[in-house]
Design a protein around this motif. Structure first.
Motif, PDB file in Angstrom:
ATOM      1  N   THR A  93       0.830  -1.203   0.000  1.00 44.55           N
ATOM      2  CA  THR A  93       0.000   0.000   0.000  1.00 44.55           C
ATOM      3  C   THR A  93       0.868   1.258   0.000  1.00 44.55           C
ATOM      4  OG1 THR A  93      -1.618  -1.269   1.300  1.00 44.55           O
ATOM      5  CG2 THR A  93      -1.940   1.115   1.163  1.00 44.55           C
ATOM      6  N   LYS A  94       1.882   1.267   0.843  1.00 44.72           N
ATOM      7  CA  LYS A  94       2.755   2.429   0.987  1.00 44.72           C
ATOM      8  C   LYS A  94       3.594   2.681  -0.264  1.00 44.72           C
ATOM      9  CE  LYS A  94       6.433   4.187   4.072  1.00 44.72           C
ATOM     10  NZ  LYS A  94       5.790   5.464   4.438  1.00 44.72           N
ATOM     11  N   ARG A  95       3.853   1.641  -1.023  1.00 51.86           N
ATOM     12  CA  ARG A  95       4.724   1.771  -2.187  1.00 51.86           C
ATOM     13  C   ARG A  95       4.145   2.731  -3.228  1.00 51.86           C
ATOM     14  NH1 ARG A  95       7.981  -3.774  -3.358  1.00 51.86           N
ATOM     15  NH2 ARG A  95       9.640  -2.956  -4.685  1.00 51.86           N
ATOM     16  N   PHE A  96       2.837   2.911  -3.222  1.00 52.48           N
ATOM     17  CA  PHE A  96       2.223   3.844  -4.165  1.00 52.48           C
ATOM     18  C   PHE A  96       2.471   5.300  -3.770  1.00 52.48           C
ATOM     19  CE2 PHE A  96       0.157  -0.048  -5.280  1.00 52.48           C
ATOM     20  CZ  PHE A  96      -0.095   0.077  -6.636  1.00 52.48           C
ATOM     21  N   ASP A  97       2.863   5.517  -2.527  1.00 53.89           N
ATOM     22  CA  ASP A  97       3.228   6.854  -2.056  1.00 53.89           C
ATOM     23  C   ASP A  97       4.176   6.670  -0.874  1.00 53.89           C
ATOM     24  OD1 ASP A  97       3.502   9.463  -1.296  1.00 53.89           O
ATOM     25  OD2 ASP A  97       1.410   9.766  -0.727  1.00 53.89           O
ATOM     26  N   PRO A  98       5.477   6.530  -1.136  1.00 51.31           N
ATOM     27  CA  PRO A  98       6.427   6.233  -0.057  1.00 51.31           C
ATOM     28  C   PRO A  98       6.427   7.253   1.075  1.00 51.31           C
ATOM     29  CG  PRO A  98       7.435   5.811  -2.187  1.00 51.31           C
ATOM     30  CD  PRO A  98       6.121   6.488  -2.465  1.00 51.31           C
ATOM     31  N   ALA A  99       5.962   8.474   0.807  1.00 52.67           N
ATOM     32  CA  ALA A  99       5.934   9.488   1.866  1.00 52.67           C
ATOM     33  C   ALA A  99       4.721   9.344   2.778  1.00 52.67           C
ATOM     34  CB  ALA A  99       5.953  10.885   1.242  1.00 52.67           C
TER      35      ALA A  99
END
Length: 362
Positions: free
Chosen positions: A63-69
């Motif tokens: 899930t986080k990989r789509f927005d690392p921030a």
């Protein structure tokens, strides 16, 4: 290289999104993620089968990989937010939430938990009689996974079936005078395409959507809780039931969200009509004027959105244990569906993360 296969839809379906990918999510390489990301932004929903052993950490990392921030769970988590009734975080990975129905003695560090499947009887004004509850149901509330106050809407959601109630199917009734209905698996999750919704509009309405913005209510889920939904789950009756601002948690005007009515796909550039119909409060027009009459706002959005929820455009996923669905939360609306018995058990893991940037408009 992982293969990307289109989902098989039921006869007569006009659903034009959804693929399945067979890939090792626990050890996802950069190359494999590039395939998943490309599939997500071209097809909006990706199904991964047989994920029973996927760790919450791997679900969070995908899930986080789509927005690392991104880091925080995508919904407002104050003690005053009624959404607590339906979700609780896994202790070792709190961004991954548990949702479902029934009493669970033990699950991933949680003990003696009671899960509640949203039933339309709690939120709709007109309800299906109890003696028909086993056979018929409603779309509960079409929505985007988003706080819509303070936190930016998550780019994606991952939703995994741990335990699924089996047996009967149910008929989803629209009950809006259209006569429309949809046969669906028990306790399905239903999805519709914001891109289809936009493309179905007239040129005049497309221009309106491209140039308008939506203002959401502060603490929108607290605000909307006393109000009653339309039987299609796509709008709210305007009866003055909304929680007055004086009864809401403290409101910071700088955290009120005004977002584009049309959101742009970051890969294809296509536009989606992407509005949470229950949480909307005002429409900001291109000339600087504001439509503030709540009934008018809701009537406008219902007229624009209703054609795209007709049965042929709805994807009602037939959950099997181990299914994980990754969906484009900036491109699809979805809703929980189903009337469950007290002894039915449904356990799902969900993860979405508030993005570091707001959605891009036209």
């Amino acid at each position: 290289m992982p293969s990307v296969q289109p989902l098989k839809h039921v006869p007569g379906s006009a659903v034009d999104f959804g693929v399945a990918i067979d890939v090792d999510l626990e050890n996802l390489t950069d190359d494999d993620f590039a395939i998943v990301r490309d599939a997500l932004y071209h097809h909006h929903l990706v199904l991964f089968k047989n994920q029973q052993n996927l760790s919450p950490k791997a679900q969070y990392e995908l899930t986080k990989r789509f927005d690392p921030a991104s880091e925080a769970y995508g919904h407002e988590r104050t003690a005053d937010t009624f959404i607590h009734k339906y979700f609780m975080g896994i202790p070792d990975q709190p961004q991954v939430q548990i949702k479902g129905h029934g009493f669970i003695e033990s699950f991933m560090g949680l003990q003696d938990i009671k899960l509640w499947h949203p039933h339309h009887r709690r939120s709709h004004r007109e309800v299906i009689p109890e003696d028909k509850d086993d056979a018929y149901t409603r779309f509960n509330r079409w929505h985007i996974d988003a706080a819509l106050y303070d936190l930016n809407p998550p780019k994606v959601t991952t939703l995994m079936a741990v335990q699924v109630p089996k047996g009967r199917r149910q008929t989803i009734l629209y009950d809006d005078g259209s006569g429309e209905e949809l046969d669906a698996p028990l306790a399905t999750t239903a999805f519709i395409s914001g891109q289809k919704m936009f493309n179905m509009l007239s040129p005049e309405d497309q221009e309106f959507v491209r140039t308008s913005k939506v203002e959401y209510a502060p603490h929108p889920y607290n605000w909307i809780k006393p109000a009653k939904m339309h039987p299609t789950g796509l709008s709210v009756y305007t009866e003055g039931r909304e929680e007055p601002e004086s009864e809401l948690p403290p409101v910071d005007p700088s955290k009120i969200q005004i977002l584009p009515m049309a959101w742009k796909n970051p890969v294809t550039g296509n536009l989606f009509l992407q509005v949470h119909p229950a949480a909307i409060r005002r429409i900001h027009l291109v000339d600087g004027s504001i439509i503030g009459n709540l009934k008018e706002v809701r009537d406008i959005m219902y007229r624009l959105q209703r054609p795209a929820i007709s049965p042929q455009y709805v994807y009602a996923h037939n959950w099997e244990e181990g299914d994980m669905v990754l969906f484009n939360n900036h491109g699809l609306l979805h809703t929980v569906v189903g009337s469950l018995r007290p002894d039915d058990t449904r356990v799902f893991r969900q993860c979405n993360l508030a993005t570091s940037e707001p959605p891009e408009g036209p």
